[in-house]
Design a protein around this motif. Structure first.
Motif, mmCIF file in Angstrom:
data_model
loop_
_atom_site.group_PDB
_atom_site.id
_atom_site.type_symbol
_atom_site.label_atom_id
_atom_site.label_comp_id
_atom_site.label_asym_id
_atom_site.label_seq_id
_atom_site.Cartn_x
_atom_site.Cartn_y
_atom_site.Cartn_z
ATOM 1 N N ARG A 52 11.923 3.146 62.950
ATOM 2 C CA ARG A 52 11.439 4.494 63.222
ATOM 3 C C ARG A 52 10.015 4.530 63.773
ATOM 4 N NH1 ARG A 52 14.103 8.545 60.600
ATOM 5 N NH2 ARG A 52 12.862 9.875 61.968
ATOM 6 N N THR A 55 9.189 7.247 66.489
ATOM 7 C CA THR A 55 9.213 8.597 65.921
ATOM 8 C C THR A 55 7.963 8.864 65.098
ATOM 9 O OG1 THR A 55 11.618 8.571 65.823
ATOM 10 C CG2 THR A 55 10.497 10.170 64.418
ATOM 11 N N GLU A 58 4.856 9.333 67.312
ATOM 12 C CA GLU A 58 4.842 10.637 67.968
ATOM 13 C C GLU A 58 4.448 11.742 66.991
ATOM 14 O OE1 GLU A 58 5.008 13.783 70.575
ATOM 15 O OE2 GLU A 58 4.750 11.630 70.900
ATOM 16 N N GLN A 59 4.934 11.663 65.765
ATOM 17 C CA GLN A 59 4.543 12.650 64.762
ATOM 18 C C GLN A 59 3.047 12.575 64.480
ATOM 19 O OE1 GLN A 59 8.037 11.545 61.972
ATOM 20 N NE2 GLN A 59 7.541 13.629 61.420
#
Length: 283
Positions: A52, A55, A58-59
């Protein structure tokens, strides 16, 4: 190749581990039986195991946008925390570590999260202050790969096995405890006992892999500082950044620094693979 893998702590510097692992793991087909992490390194070991990384980054990028301060005075005046990094980190952990993610991790490897148990004879705020102060002083004066000041003060290392976390909430609590550095990150509670950042005992928890090394197996320790020298331990390989990572451990607004850490991890991972190939040909 490596039976054990350790992720050192280091706050935002641990995004270097993400870049390194994502580069090296597929090429070496890494599948260690035991993986241990401390503080933000424990987070890195689990989100990389889940694949992950993109992801998460990006968060984090989105969370950094528009922030101009590490402190939230408005929340503090309302009775909240001055440093919002702890709440943001817990929110990120809660979003990622669902019951489904926990089930996946259970069958992936034997994951262990390193925490520190403070001395029972000191009130927790005093223990935290002394432990953090001693760690910072030792780091500046001696720059050891494996600090020892915390143990001498009475801090005791402990491990939380992911397999023993019955719920995703318990896993998140263990990760929060492993990164607990008041006032930036709140003190933790694991097994009804106080817990603080595992780095106060050893910021690079290779000690949790010692039995594998003694049995003649190979281990890999991922650091987050460019130490000029590392201990020579039979069976143990250290990987470290090739240069200092210019990002604050607890920043919530320096996306460029975080991205630099990740991209340096990719570059250093490629260099590590080339060295491994040379050693394989000549060894």
């Amino acid at each position: 190749m490596f039976a054990g893998l350790a992720f050192a702590g280091g706050g935002n510097r641990c995004y270097w581990q993400g870049g390194f692992y994502e580069t090296v793991a597929p090429r070496l087909a890494l599948s260690p039986r035991r993986v241990v992490g401390v503080s933000a390194g424990a987070f890195a070991m689990l989100y990389t195991a889940l694949g992950r990384g993109p992801t998460i980054r990006e968060q984090v990028r989105q969370a950094c946008l528009g922030r101009t301060s590490e402190m939230d005075w408005a929340a503090f005046r309302r009775g909240g925390r001055l440093f919002p990094v702890g709440e943001l980190y817990q929110s990120l952990l809660t979003q990622l570590f669902t019951p489904e993610a926990l089930a996946t991790l259970r069958i992936t490897s034997d994951f262990r999260i390193a925490i520190s148990r403070p001395p029972r004879f000191w009130p927790l705020p005093i223990a935290a202050m002394l432990g953090i102060g001693a760690y910072q002083l030792e780091k500046r004066l001696r720059r050891p790969v494996h600090p020892t000041a915390g143990r001498r003060l009475g801090f005791v290392p402990d491990l939380v096995r992911l397999a023993d976390c019955a719920t995703a909430e318990q896993l998140v609590a263990a990760l929060m405890a492993s990164a607990a550095v008041p006032p930036f990150m709140p003190a933790g509670l694991v097994g009804q006992r106080a817990a603080l950042d595992g780095g106060l005992v050893d910021s690079a928890p290779a000690w949790a892999l010692a039995d594998l090394e003694e049995a003649g197996e190979q281990t890999l320790v991922l650091l987050t500082r460019p130490f000029s020298a590392v201990p020579q331990v039979a069976g143990r390989t250290y990987a470290r950044p090739s240069r200092t990572i210019p990002v604050s451990q607890f920043t919530i607004r320096d996306w460029e620094g975080i991205r630099f850490a990740y991209e340096l991890g990719i570059s250093d991972g490629e260099s590590f693979l080339r060295r491994m190939e040379v050693e394989a040909r000549t060894g």
